[in-house]
Design a protein around this motif. Structure first.
Motif, mmCIF file in Angstrom:
data_model
loop_
_atom_site.group_PDB
_atom_site.id
_atom_site.type_symbol
_atom_site.label_atom_id
_atom_site.label_comp_id
_atom_site.label_asym_id
_atom_site.label_seq_id
_atom_site.Cartn_x
_atom_site.Cartn_y
_atom_site.Cartn_z
ATOM 1 N N GLN A 182 18.277 -37.498 30.459
ATOM 2 C CA GLN A 182 19.015 -38.444 29.627
ATOM 3 C C GLN A 182 19.340 -37.834 28.261
ATOM 4 O O GLN A 182 20.450 -37.969 27.753
ATOM 5 C CB GLN A 182 18.201 -39.733 29.454
ATOM 6 C CG GLN A 182 18.959 -40.822 28.680
ATOM 7 C CD GLN A 182 18.184 -42.127 28.637
ATOM 8 O OE1 GLN A 182 17.141 -42.256 29.240
ATOM 9 N NE2 GLN A 182 18.732 -43.096 27.907
ATOM 10 N N ARG A 183 18.364 -37.151 27.684
ATOM 11 C CA ARG A 183 18.612 -36.484 26.398
ATOM 12 C C ARG A 183 19.592 -35.322 26.567
ATOM 13 O O ARG A 183 20.377 -35.020 25.663
ATOM 14 C CB ARG A 183 17.306 -35.980 25.797
ATOM 15 C CG ARG A 183 16.375 -37.079 25.320
ATOM 16 C CD ARG A 183 15.113 -36.501 24.731
ATOM 17 N NE ARG A 183 15.395 -35.723 23.532
ATOM 18 C CZ ARG A 183 14.540 -34.834 23.011
ATOM 19 N NH1 ARG A 183 13.390 -34.591 23.621
ATOM 20 N NH2 ARG A 183 14.851 -34.196 21.907
ATOM 21 N N GLU A 185 22.088 -35.344 28.626
ATOM 22 C CA GLU A 185 23.407 -35.976 28.641
ATOM 23 C C GLU A 185 23.846 -36.339 27.222
ATOM 24 O O GLU A 185 25.009 -36.151 26.848
ATOM 25 C CB GLU A 185 23.348 -37.234 29.510
ATOM 26 C CG GLU A 185 24.692 -37.944 29.634
ATOM 27 C CD GLU A 185 24.608 -39.168 30.527
ATOM 28 O OE1 GLU A 185 25.608 -39.911 30.594
ATOM 29 O OE2 GLU A 185 23.547 -39.385 31.151
ATOM 30 N N GLU A 186 22.904 -36.841 26.419
ATOM 31 C CA GLU A 186 23.218 -37.178 25.029
ATOM 32 C C GLU A 186 23.609 -35.920 24.251
ATOM 33 O O GLU A 186 24.540 -35.933 23.436
ATOM 34 C CB GLU A 186 22.006 -37.836 24.369
ATOM 35 C CG GLU A 186 22.257 -38.257 22.938
ATOM 36 C CD GLU A 186 21.013 -38.876 22.298
ATOM 37 O OE1 GLU A 186 21.050 -39.143 21.081
ATOM 38 O OE2 GLU A 186 20.008 -39.072 23.030
ATOM 39 N N GLU A 189 27.181 -34.961 24.985
ATOM 40 C CA GLU A 189 28.141 -35.786 24.252
ATOM 41 C C GLU A 189 28.225 -35.361 22.793
ATOM 42 O O GLU A 189 29.315 -35.290 22.208
ATOM 43 C CB GLU A 189 27.728 -37.260 24.348
ATOM 44 C CG GLU A 189 27.831 -37.830 25.760
ATOM 45 C CD GLU A 189 27.316 -39.252 25.845
ATOM 46 O OE1 GLU A 189 26.799 -39.748 24.811
ATOM 47 O OE2 GLU A 189 27.420 -39.869 26.928
ATOM 48 N N ARG A 190 27.087 -35.052 22.198
ATOM 49 C CA ARG A 190 27.096 -34.607 20.800
ATOM 50 C C ARG A 190 27.780 -33.249 20.653
ATOM 51 O O ARG A 190 28.461 -32.993 19.659
ATOM 52 C CB ARG A 190 25.665 -34.537 20.266
ATOM 53 C CG ARG A 190 24.997 -35.896 20.142
ATOM 54 C CD ARG A 190 23.638 -35.793 19.477
ATOM 55 N NE ARG A 190 22.981 -37.096 19.399
ATOM 56 C CZ ARG A 190 21.802 -37.321 18.809
ATOM 57 N NH1 ARG A 190 21.157 -36.301 18.238
ATOM 58 N NH2 ARG A 190 21.278 -38.528 18.779
#
Length: 329
Positions: A182-183, A185-186, A189-190
């Protein structure tokens, strides 16, 4: 690039300065040679005519260096410039003498002594103007060269910056995928947000300090995922400096330098502060520090060269712990 004409850029300012200069010179000559031969007002009028004609002529008809053939050797360019200035001086002297006769009735040609003194004074003035013109031309050439070198450095920075930032981010994402998808994926995006900002910056020769700080925030938000709870950062931007114009991506290498050399070898929490106030920007960290004898890498040299080309500076102030760098735009 041709030097801009003072008359064309500031005609009223030039006219006032020319009149005041001519009047002062005319009054000084009247006092030096005696007011019996030269009435002060008459002498001041003659001085004004010479000042306007000589200064104006040399300013409007400056030596056309840019139009000379590029293959001419320096000696030929110097000879042409000397002949041009001599011819221009003789023409302007004739115009000034004629205007004096029309406006005052004084025939400067009738007296050899007066004509000689007039010629010597005009030659001295033209020599000063010619020297000033040559120095300005040389300074302009050197500044253009510095700007061209800075532009070349910026192009080199463009070539290295995107892969450098991209590889760091990809390493972070690769490390997060097996541990915390999940991180990861974050982080992806960043990274996309950061790259959009970088690509937008590379399309502009300048942007505001506020936009540069937004770029730094995108970078540090991404780095938070790599350092975890260890990284603490603070961005302080004085509202009075938010719209100050600057070269894009100027602070990014400095912040990346702090993250790479200051924080990676350090154990424990890492604090980074970027503060802009009173015309300067200070980047300070509490990392492992930097030796005063340490050489500057390519990124730091590029930042310094770009700053110098734009009239700014880069300093490394001493701090008790960690490292600090100060930028003046």
């Amino acid at each position: 690039m041709a030097r801009q004409s003072f008359i064309r850029t500031s005609p009223l300012r030039w006219a006032l300065q020319a009149i005041l200069l001519g009047a002062a010179v005319g009054l000084a000559l009247a006092l030096a040679f005696g007011t019996k031969n030269w009435h002060p007002l008459q002498s001041m009028l003659v001085g004004v005519i010479f000042s306007v004609v000589m200064w104006g002529g040399f300013d409007l008809l400056q030596t056309p260096f840019e139009r000379l053939p590029a293959h001419w050797p320096p000696a030929r360019v110097g000879l042409f410039a000397s002949l041009w200035l001599l011819l221009l001086y003789l023409v302007l002297l004739g115009i000034a003498v004629g205007l004096v006769w029309l406006c005052t009735g004084i025939n400067l040609v009738s007296s050899r002594l007066v004509l000689m003194l007039t010629g010597m004074a005009g030659l001295a003035a033209s020599g000063v103007i010619a020297t000033k013109e040559t120095v300005e031309h040389q300074v302009q050439i050197e500044r253009n060269l510095v700007k061209a070198e800075a532009r070349a450095s910026f192009l080199g920075l463009q070539a290295q910056l995107q892969p450098h930032t991209l590889f760091n981010a990809l390493n972070t994402i690769a490390a997060l995928i097996p541990e915390d998808p999940q991180r990861a994926e974050e982080a992806t995006e960043r990274l996309a947000q950061l790259l959009r900002r970088i690509l937008g910056a590379l399309e502009h020769p300048e942007w505001s300090l506020r936009e540069e700080f937004l770029l730094l925030e995108h970078l540090l938000r991404l780095e938070e995922l790599r350092f975890g709870d260890r990284l603490h950062f603070e961005l302080r931007l004085d509202p009075a400096m938010a719209e100050v114009s600057m070269q894009p991506l100027l602070l990014l290498p400095l912040v990346e330098n702090a993250l790479k050399h200051g924080f990676r070898p350090k154990v424990g929490p890492c604090h980074l502060k970027v503060e802009a106030k009173k015309g300067s920007i200070r980047i300070e960290d509490d990392g492992v520090g930097r030796s005063s004898q340490a050489p500057e890498g390519l990124g730091l040299r590029t930042v310094r060269e770009r700053l110098l080309a734009a009239g700014g500076s880069l300093h490394w102030p001493e701090v008790a712990t960690g490292c600090a760098v100060e930028v003046r735009l």
